[in-house]
Scaffold this motif. Structure first.
Motif, PDB file in Angstrom:
ATOM      1  N   VAL A  93       0.853  -1.184   0.000  1.00  9.59           N
ATOM      2  CA  VAL A  93       0.000   0.000   0.000  1.00  9.59           C
ATOM      3  C   VAL A  93       0.889   1.235   0.000  1.00  9.59           C
ATOM      4  O   VAL A  93       1.865   1.305   0.754  1.00  9.59           O
ATOM      5  CB  VAL A  93      -0.940   0.025   1.221  1.00  9.59           C
ATOM      6  CG1 VAL A  93      -1.851   1.261   1.162  1.00  9.59           C
ATOM      7  CG2 VAL A  93      -1.778  -1.247   1.287  1.00  9.59           C
ATOM      8  N   SER A  94       0.555   2.196  -0.850  1.00  5.76           N
ATOM      9  CA  SER A  94       1.316   3.433  -0.950  1.00  5.76           C
ATOM     10  C   SER A  94       0.500   4.587  -0.380  1.00  5.76           C
ATOM     11  O   SER A  94      -0.694   4.710  -0.644  1.00  5.76           O
ATOM     12  CB  SER A  94       1.660   3.725  -2.419  1.00  5.76           C
ATOM     13  OG  SER A  94       2.305   4.967  -2.558  1.00  5.76           O
ATOM     14  N   VAL A  95       1.150   5.431   0.419  1.00 10.59           N
ATOM     15  CA  VAL A  95       0.537   6.641   0.951  1.00 10.59           C
ATOM     16  C   VAL A  95       1.332   7.840   0.449  1.00 10.59           C
ATOM     17  O   VAL A  95       2.562   7.860   0.542  1.00 10.59           O
ATOM     18  CB  VAL A  95       0.529   6.641   2.490  1.00 10.59           C
ATOM     19  CG1 VAL A  95       0.115   8.013   3.021  1.00 10.59           C
ATOM     20  CG2 VAL A  95      -0.398   5.580   3.032  1.00 10.59           C
ATOM     21  N   THR A  96       0.624   8.832  -0.086  1.00 11.79           N
ATOM     22  CA  THR A  96       1.256  10.082  -0.491  1.00 11.79           C
ATOM     23  C   THR A  96       0.725  11.195   0.398  1.00 11.79           C
ATOM     24  O   THR A  96      -0.484  11.416   0.465  1.00 11.79           O
ATOM     25  CB  THR A  96       0.972  10.401  -1.969  1.00 11.79           C
ATOM     26  OG1 THR A  96       1.435   9.327  -2.781  1.00 11.79           O
ATOM     27  CG2 THR A  96       1.682  11.681  -2.389  1.00 11.79           C
ATOM     28  N   VAL A  97       1.616  11.903   1.065  1.00 10.92           N
ATOM     29  CA  VAL A  97       1.199  12.877   2.075  1.00 10.92           C
ATOM     30  C   VAL A  97       0.808  14.220   1.456  1.00 10.92           C
ATOM     31  O   VAL A  97      -0.197  14.816   1.845  1.00 10.92           O
ATOM     32  CB  VAL A  97       2.306  13.060   3.122  1.00 10.92           C
ATOM     33  CG1 VAL A  97       1.972  14.187   4.093  1.00 10.92           C
ATOM     34  CG2 VAL A  97       2.514  11.750   3.892  1.00 10.92           C
ATOM     35  N   THR A  98       1.589  14.722   0.496  1.00  8.15           N
ATOM     36  CA  THR A  98       1.275  16.027  -0.089  1.00  8.15           C
ATOM     37  C   THR A  98       0.878  15.892  -1.548  1.00  8.15           C
ATOM     38  O   THR A  98       1.097  14.865  -2.183  1.00  8.15           O
ATOM     39  CB  THR A  98       2.456  17.008   0.006  1.00  8.15           C
ATOM     40  OG1 THR A  98       3.424  16.699  -1.013  1.00  8.15           O
ATOM     41  CG2 THR A  98       3.104  16.961   1.373  1.00  8.15           C
ATOM     42  N   ASP A  99       0.316  16.988  -2.087  1.00 12.20           N
ATOM     43  CA  ASP A  99      -0.178  16.960  -3.470  1.00 12.20           C
ATOM     44  C   ASP A  99       0.878  17.327  -4.502  1.00 12.20           C
ATOM     45  O   ASP A  99       0.618  17.282  -5.706  1.00 12.20           O
ATOM     46  CB  ASP A  99      -1.388  17.885  -3.625  1.00 12.20           C
ATOM     47  CG  ASP A  99      -1.104  19.336  -3.228  1.00 12.20           C
ATOM     48  OD1 ASP A  99       0.076  19.703  -3.072  1.00 12.20           O
ATOM     49  OD2 ASP A  99      -2.079  20.098  -3.079  1.00 12.20           O
ATOM     50  N   GLY A 100       2.071  17.713  -4.068  1.00  6.12           N
ATOM     51  CA  GLY A 100       3.154  17.984  -5.010  1.00  6.12           C
ATOM     52  C   GLY A 100       2.946  19.207  -5.882  1.00  6.12           C
ATOM     53  O   GLY A 100       3.614  19.366  -6.910  1.00  6.12           O
ATOM     54  N   ARG A 101       2.096  20.116  -5.481  1.00  7.93           N
ATOM     55  CA  ARG A 101       1.702  21.233  -6.349  1.00  7.93           C
ATOM     56  C   ARG A 101       2.810  22.235  -6.640  1.00  7.93           C
ATOM     57  O   ARG A 101       2.702  23.015  -7.596  1.00  7.93           O
ATOM     58  CB  ARG A 101       0.515  21.971  -5.745  1.00  7.93           C
ATOM     59  CG  ARG A 101       0.790  22.675  -4.430  1.00  7.93           C
ATOM     60  CD  ARG A 101      -0.406  23.494  -3.964  1.00  7.93           C
ATOM     61  NE  ARG A 101      -1.617  22.681  -3.910  1.00  7.93           N
ATOM     62  CZ  ARG A 101      -2.836  23.174  -4.107  1.00  7.93           C
ATOM     63  NH1 ARG A 101      -3.005  24.455  -4.359  1.00  7.93           N
ATOM     64  NH2 ARG A 101      -3.877  22.384  -4.016  1.00  7.93           N
ATOM     65  N   TYR A 102       3.856  22.233  -5.826  1.00  5.48           N
ATOM     66  CA  TYR A 102       4.933  23.188  -6.049  1.00  5.48           C
ATOM     67  C   TYR A 102       6.218  22.519  -6.538  1.00  5.48           C
ATOM     68  O   TYR A 102       7.283  23.132  -6.493  1.00  5.48           O
ATOM     69  CB  TYR A 102       5.203  23.982  -4.765  1.00  5.48           C
ATOM     70  CG  TYR A 102       4.043  24.869  -4.378  1.00  5.48           C
ATOM     71  CD1 TYR A 102       3.596  25.880  -5.214  1.00  5.48           C
ATOM     72  CD2 TYR A 102       3.371  24.671  -3.169  1.00  5.48           C
ATOM     73  CE1 TYR A 102       2.518  26.680  -4.873  1.00  5.48           C
ATOM     74  CE2 TYR A 102       2.291  25.472  -2.815  1.00  5.48           C
ATOM     75  CZ  TYR A 102       1.869  26.474  -3.673  1.00  5.48           C
ATOM     76  OH  TYR A 102       0.800  27.263  -3.333  1.00  5.48           O
ATOM     77  N   GLY A 103       6.090  21.307  -7.045  1.00  6.79           N
ATOM     78  CA  GLY A 103       7.264  20.562  -7.478  1.00  6.79           C
ATOM     79  C   GLY A 103       7.690  20.856  -8.894  1.00  6.79           C
ATOM     80  O   GLY A 103       7.943  19.944  -9.687  1.00  6.79           O
ATOM     81  N   ALA A 104       7.799  22.132  -9.258  1.00  2.09           N
ATOM     82  CA  ALA A 104       8.244  22.525 -10.588  1.00  2.09           C
ATOM     83  C   ALA A 104       8.643  23.982 -10.560  1.00  2.09           C
ATOM     84  O   ALA A 104       8.282  24.725  -9.646  1.00  2.09           O
ATOM     85  CB  ALA A 104       7.133  22.291 -11.622  1.00  2.09           C
ATOM     86  N   MET A 105       9.383  24.395 -11.579  1.00  2.00           N
ATOM     87  CA  MET A 105       9.728  25.806 -11.742  1.00  2.00           C
ATOM     88  C   MET A 105       9.074  26.308 -13.019  1.00  2.00           C
ATOM     89  O   MET A 105       8.743  25.529 -13.916  1.00  2.00           O
ATOM     90  CB  MET A 105      11.249  25.977 -11.824  1.00  2.00           C
ATOM     91  CG  MET A 105      11.981  25.609 -10.549  1.00  2.00           C
ATOM     92  SD  MET A 105      13.756  25.967 -10.639  1.00  2.00           S
ATOM     93  CE  MET A 105      14.271  24.774 -11.873  1.00  2.00           C
ATOM     94  N   GLY A 106       8.863  27.608 -13.106  1.00  2.00           N
ATOM     95  CA  GLY A 106       8.298  28.179 -14.318  1.00  2.00           C
ATOM     96  C   GLY A 106       6.884  28.655 -14.123  1.00  2.00           C
ATOM     97  O   GLY A 106       6.462  28.975 -13.010  1.00  2.00           O
ATOM     98  N   GLY A 107       6.116  28.679 -15.204  1.00  4.08           N
ATOM     99  CA  GLY A 107       4.791  29.279 -15.198  1.00  4.08           C
ATOM    100  C   GLY A 107       3.642  28.334 -14.936  1.00  4.08           C
ATOM    101  O   GLY A 107       2.487  28.684 -15.171  1.00  4.08           O
ATOM    102  N   THR A 108       3.921  27.130 -14.467  1.00  4.38           N
ATOM    103  CA  THR A 108       2.859  26.155 -14.215  1.00  4.38           C
ATOM    104  C   THR A 108       1.987  26.596 -13.046  1.00  4.38           C
ATOM    105  O   THR A 108       2.488  27.028 -12.009  1.00  4.38           O
ATOM    106  CB  THR A 108       3.461  24.776 -13.902  1.00  4.38           C
ATOM    107  OG1 THR A 108       4.318  24.384 -14.974  1.00  4.38           O
ATOM    108  CG2 THR A 108       2.367  23.730 -13.716  1.00  4.38           C
ATOM    109  N   GLU A 109       0.675  26.458 -13.207  1.00  3.15           N
ATOM    110  CA  GLU A 109      -0.245  26.756 -12.113  1.00  3.15           C
ATOM    111  C   GLU A 109      -0.211  25.620 -11.089  1.00  3.15           C
ATOM    112  O   GLU A 109      -0.323  24.452 -11.461  1.00  3.15           O
ATOM    113  CB  GLU A 109      -1.666  26.935 -12.644  1.00  3.15           C
ATOM    114  CG  GLU A 109      -1.871  28.214 -13.437  1.00  3.15           C
ATOM    115  CD  GLU A 109      -1.744  29.446 -12.555  1.00  3.15           C
ATOM    116  OE1 GLU A 109      -2.114  29.370 -11.353  1.00  3.15           O
ATOM    117  OE2 GLU A 109      -1.249  30.476 -13.048  1.00  3.15           O
TER     118      GLU A 109
END
Length: 250
Positions: free
Chosen positions: A47-63
């Motif tokens: 079973v895999s658990v992911t704690v965060t949504d990873g929304r800031y895991g990039a650079m640049g203009g991505t929302e």
């Protein structure tokens, strides 16, 4: 003295159930994807658990919200590549203000329901680890060993504490799992995270991951590795996570 036998530790790839807890989508795959695939192929409940949504895991203009949705889809594809059928998302905001205790509160009910033999996560005590999500999640997993062994968590009979805790990306590894036959699945799972790895530096990263795996095999599998690939872990019993200063060198 055989400390591992005394503490009830066994080979990580011989467990019957395992919970892998990652701060972000892709951490489990990078740190332990081969082990996950190997266990799943053997019929172990993974079973895999992911704690965060990873929304800031990039650079640049991505929302950020768009990236979070994309990373969720990538995570589903990665789990499929590894043969992992069960996945839980806590949904904390990447780099957010949640606390270690918030993760503990969400994780304890999951542990009591699933009762995995081993819990696997990132090592928060690796020197120079600066990411707050890695620090909070790794320490929260370890804290669960203390909480479950205390009266702060009401339990029926028999009471439960995971037999083993394993930390990947550790500077203090003490064991490794031979993942040679499952390396291709690990790479496929990592490549499913296109938002993170579909970059010009991926060929170099891929080569580095393989170099690390060969180094781990040479150190832990004997016979100079024989060209094998391995994932290294710090494997500890719950007793080594409290008042056990020799845990680092165990």
């Amino acid at each position: 003295m055989d400390l591992r036998a005394l503490l009830g530790l066994k080979a990580l790839d011989e467990v019957g159930s395992a919970l892998f807890v990652q701060p972000h989508p892709d951490d489990n795959e990078v740190g332990a994807g081969g082990t996950m695939a190997k266990l799943a192929a053997k019929g172990c409940r993974v079973v895999s658990v992911t704690v965060t949504d990873g929304r800031y895991g990039a650079m640049g203009g991505t929302e950020p919200e768009a990236l979070a949705r994309r990373r969720q889809a990538e995570l589903e594809a990665a789990c499929k590549a590894l043969g992992v059928r069960e996945h839980i998302e806590f949904g904390f905001e990447d780099l957010g203000s949640y606390a270690e205790e918030d993760v503990v509160a969400r994780l304890i009910p999951v542990l009591l329901e699933l009762r995995p033999e081993v819990v696997v996560t990132v090592d928060p005590w690796t020197p120079y680890e600066a990411h707050p999500d890695h620090l909070k999640v790794g320490r929260a997993v370890a804290q669960c060993a203390v909480r479950l062994a205390s009266l702060t968590v009401p339990q029926g009979s028999p009471p439960y504490v995971p037999r083993m805790f394993a930390f990947y990306a550790s500077a203090f590894a003490n064991t490794a799992v031979d993942v040679t036959d499952h390396w291709a699945y690990k790479i496929q799972a990592i490549e499913a995270h296109r938002s993170q790895f579909d970059t010009p530096e991926w060929p170099a990263l891929k080569a580095y991951f393989e170099y690390e795996a060969r180094q781990a095999a040479e150190r832990w599998l004997g016979n100079a590795g024989n060209g094998r690939l391995a994932e290294a872990f710090k494997l500890l019993s719950p007793r080594q996570l409290h008042f056990f200063p020799q845990a680092m060198s165990s």
